[in-house]
Design an enzyme around this catalytic site. Structure first.
Site, PDB file in Angstrom:
ATOM      1  CG  HIS A 156      -2.051  -0.997   1.032  1.00  0.00           C
ATOM      2  ND1 HIS A 156      -2.749  -1.112  -0.142  1.00  0.00           N
ATOM      3  CD2 HIS A 156      -2.558  -1.921   1.868  1.00  0.00           C
ATOM      4  CE1 HIS A 156      -3.645  -2.072  -0.016  1.00  0.00           C
ATOM      5  NE2 HIS A 156      -3.546  -2.582   1.196  1.00  0.00           N
ATOM      6  CD  GLU A 187      10.967  -8.130 -42.389  1.00  0.00           C
ATOM      7  OE1 GLU A 187      11.496  -7.268 -41.680  1.00  0.00           O
ATOM      8  OE2 GLU A 187      10.587  -9.223 -41.943  1.00  0.00           O
ATOM      9  CG  ASP A 215      15.294  -6.965 -42.084  1.00  0.00           C
ATOM     10  OD1 ASP A 215      16.542  -6.952 -42.062  1.00  0.00           O
ATOM     11  OD2 ASP A 215      14.596  -7.548 -41.241  1.00  0.00           O
ATOM     12  CB  CYS A 273       6.417  -2.092 -37.445  1.00  0.00           C
ATOM     13  SG  CYS A 273       7.009  -3.498 -38.386  1.00  0.00           S
TER      14      CYS A 273
HETATM   15  C1  PEP Z   1      12.290  -4.296 -39.758  1.00  0.00           C
HETATM   16  O1  PEP Z   1      13.013  -5.048 -40.416  1.00  0.00           O
HETATM   17  O2  PEP Z   1      12.119  -3.089 -40.020  1.00  0.00           O
HETATM   18  C2  PEP Z   1      11.578  -4.824 -38.573  1.00  0.00           C
HETATM   19  C3  PEP Z   1      10.648  -4.114 -37.961  1.00  0.00           C
HETATM   20  O3  PEP Z   1      11.940  -6.043 -38.117  1.00  0.00           O
HETATM   21  P1  PEP Z   1      13.295  -6.316 -37.278  1.00  0.00           P
HETATM   22  O4  PEP Z   1      13.933  -4.993 -36.984  1.00  0.00           O
HETATM   23  O5  PEP Z   1      12.884  -7.066 -36.071  1.00  0.00           O
HETATM   24  O6  PEP Z   1      14.081  -7.145 -38.241  1.00  0.00           O
HETATM   25 MG    MG Z   2      12.911  -7.188 -40.073  1.00  0.00          MG
END
Ligand code: PEP
Ligand code: MG
Length: 540
Positions: free
Chosen positions: A188, A430, A454, A501
């Site tokens: 707490h 990628e 990639d 991403c």
């Molecule tokens: C990428 O290749 O941009 C990706 C998000 O995958 P990682 O960085 O895990 O290869």
């Molecule tokens: Mg990758």
């Protein structure tokens, strides 16, 4: 300079003078007493005074932290009025002839043990109450000062432990942050410190000594460290970190809950990239719209051997549950190249980045792949989960993946194990190969996620790992942008969304370009979510 490592409880960085206060050692040993009536009277008197103190604490907490926080003290008062608790202490005094102090210690141990053994986190959370009330009564009984000795000027307060009452009684002007030798992040006291927003860490260990009293220190509640007597460089580094953190907090206040909408009204989802279930806390703290990329290979890299279906299921379920309906995209295993696990021993390769990695491993070792897919499908019943497959170069790979998914879902159906029927499957774009056939791939899957790390590496033939080539690793290269453009056009023609991403998604100099290209979502490290949101709101 000396660094104490503990468990982080409340984020924030404070720099200041240390105030070290250890509770006086009370030496409560196994002691018997013949004057049973006097011991019983002493117990009831401290119980009465403890209840009085708790009532006062309830009133003061109610006015500045509200009913929920104040109710901690009601729960503690109820314990002191509980017949079983009172009966236990009385029996120790009457039957075993222990003195009141030792009987209270025994009650604390016994009730903590009972509560800990119950498989219910709500009940377990009352262990802290048991310890707090015992501590309160012992302080009264032994005549130790009830009010904790407090600093007279703004200080980082270090002690063996604090109880909930201590935290609400602090003069906030004088206490910059807290560190304890013992304590628990779920006590707490910790919960109240978090409510107040007092940077705190617990469990820095027994080496903490009073000789450090008065020294300059940095309390890092983000990392869970207390640095005493920092050298000049450390102090400068921590001042920078403090400034960055404060800037983030300022931005959080400004942007939390706001939409990621451009000036012309286009809505861009902003998700977070994580590598473990713990990452979810940070993603939520920074108000990410979902998890755009959970790199599941980290689960494998942290394990001594291939993680079992059950181990994986528990992690994936935790992630989707904690995200409470927000989107979660988990990518299947991408081991190989720079991401290795001790037990994953492929043959030595001349060009590992062009070698045995990602989906190639999963398709070559279907048993490992099926174990992961079963865990993912089972976890999908608990939230909004989608699955992503890495390093795709052909439609044939997608067909093989789908065949294995069918085997897995047939098995789950036969076993009556629920999973989310509408779960979407997506692929990472990628490789230039995937871009060039993205029209065909788009007809086979539900979404694309562009991995610019990639994609840049393979498009420009630049090793993403080689620091000497950093200046050539240009994610805004026209060829890379063209790759993204082709991908987005083909995806949208087929009616599916596209995320980015890779790390470039967080580069604010790219945001306008990505929006112009028609990207639907960007997924970045959790602490970049808000800066990106701010940028999107400034874009056209
Ligand atoms: C990428 O290749 O941009 C990706 C998000 O995958 P990682 O960085 O895990 O290869
Ligand atoms: Mg990758």
């Amino acid at each position: 300079m000396v660094t104490f490592k503990g468990t982080k409880v409340v984020s924030g960085i404070v720099i200041g003078k240390l105030f070290v206060y250890m509770h006086p050692d009370r030496h409560i040993t196994r002691a018997t007493a013949d004057d049973t009536d006097a011991q019983l009277a002493a117990f009831h008197e401290v119980r009465r005074r403890a209840i009085e103190q708790l009532e006062t604490l309830y009133d003061s907490t109610l006015s500045f932290l509200g009913e929920t926080n104040a109710s901690i003290f009601v729960a503690q008062e109820m314990l002191l009025e509980d017949d079983q608790y009172i009966g236990f202490v009385e029996r120790q005094i009457k039957e075993s002839k222990y003195n009141a102090a030792y009987a209270i210690v025994l009650a604390s141990d016994e009730f903590s043990r009972i509560l800990t053994s119950i498989e219910d986190t709500y009940m377990q959370s009352h262990v802290a109450d048991v310890r707090d009330v015992s501590e309160r009564m012992l302080r009264i009984l032994c005549g130790a000062e009830i009010e904790l000795k407090e600093p007279q000027e703004p200080c980082i307060f270090v002690s063996d432990d604090f109880n909930a009452g201590d935290i609400v009684q602090f003069d906030r002007e004088k206490v910059l942050g807290l560190a304890t030798m013992f304590g628990s992040p779920v006590s707490h006291a910790s919960i109240l410190a978090a409510t107040i927003g007092l940077p705190s860490i617990v469990g820095i260990g027994q080496e903490m000594l009073s000789i450090y009293d008065g020294k300059c220190a940095v309390l890092d509640g983000i990392k869970g460290e207390l640095i005493i007597d920092p050298d000049k460089r450390t102090l400068e580094r921590m001042r920078r970190k403090q400034k960055e953190y404060e800037e983030q907090q300022r931005m959080l206040l400004l942007l939390k809950g706001k939409n990621n909408v451009t000036k012309s009204g286009a809505y861009i989802n902003v998700y977070a990239n994580i590598g473990s279930a713990e990452g979810v806390e940070t993603a939520l703290a920074y108000d990410a719209g979902g998890i755009g990329l959970f790199r599941s290979e980290f689960v494998y890299m942290e394990s001594q051997t291939y993680p079992s279906e059950e181990e994986q299921f528990l992690i994936y379920r935790e992630v989707v549950e904690k995200m409470r309906g927000r989107k979660v995209i988990i990518r299947t295993l991408d081991l190989g190249t720079d991401k290795q696990a001790a037990y994953f021993r492929p043959e030595k390769e001349n060009n590992p980045a062009l070698g045995y990695r990602a989906i190639r491993v999963s398709l070559a070792q279907p048993q490992i792949f099926k174990t992961q897919l079963r865990a993912l499908y089972r976890a999908s019943a608990y939230g909004n989960l989608d699955i992503l497959f890495p390093l795709i170069i052909s439609v044939d790979e997608v067909m093989r993946i789908k065949k294995i998914i069918k085997e897995v879902t047939d098995e789950l159906d036969a076993e009556n194990i629920p999973y989310r029927k509408e779960m979407r499957i997506g692929i990472m774009i990628e490789t230039p190969a995937a871009v060039m056939i993205s029209d065909k791939l788009a007809k086979q899957v539900d979404f694309f996620s562009i991995g610019t790390n990639d994609l840049t590496q393979y498009t420009l033939a630049i090793d993403r790992q080689n620091p000497k080539l950093e200046e050539y690793f240009y994610t805004l290269h026209p060829a890379v942008l063209k790759m993204i453009e082709i991908t987005v056009t083909n995806a949208h023609k087929a009616g599916i969304p596209v995320d980015i991403c890779g790390e470039a998604a967080a580069d604010l100099t790219h945001t306008q370009d990505y929006i112009n290209l028609g990207i639907d979502a960007l997924s970045v490290a959790p602490n970049k979510v808000l800066t990106l949101r701010k940028k999107i709101r400034e874009c056209d």
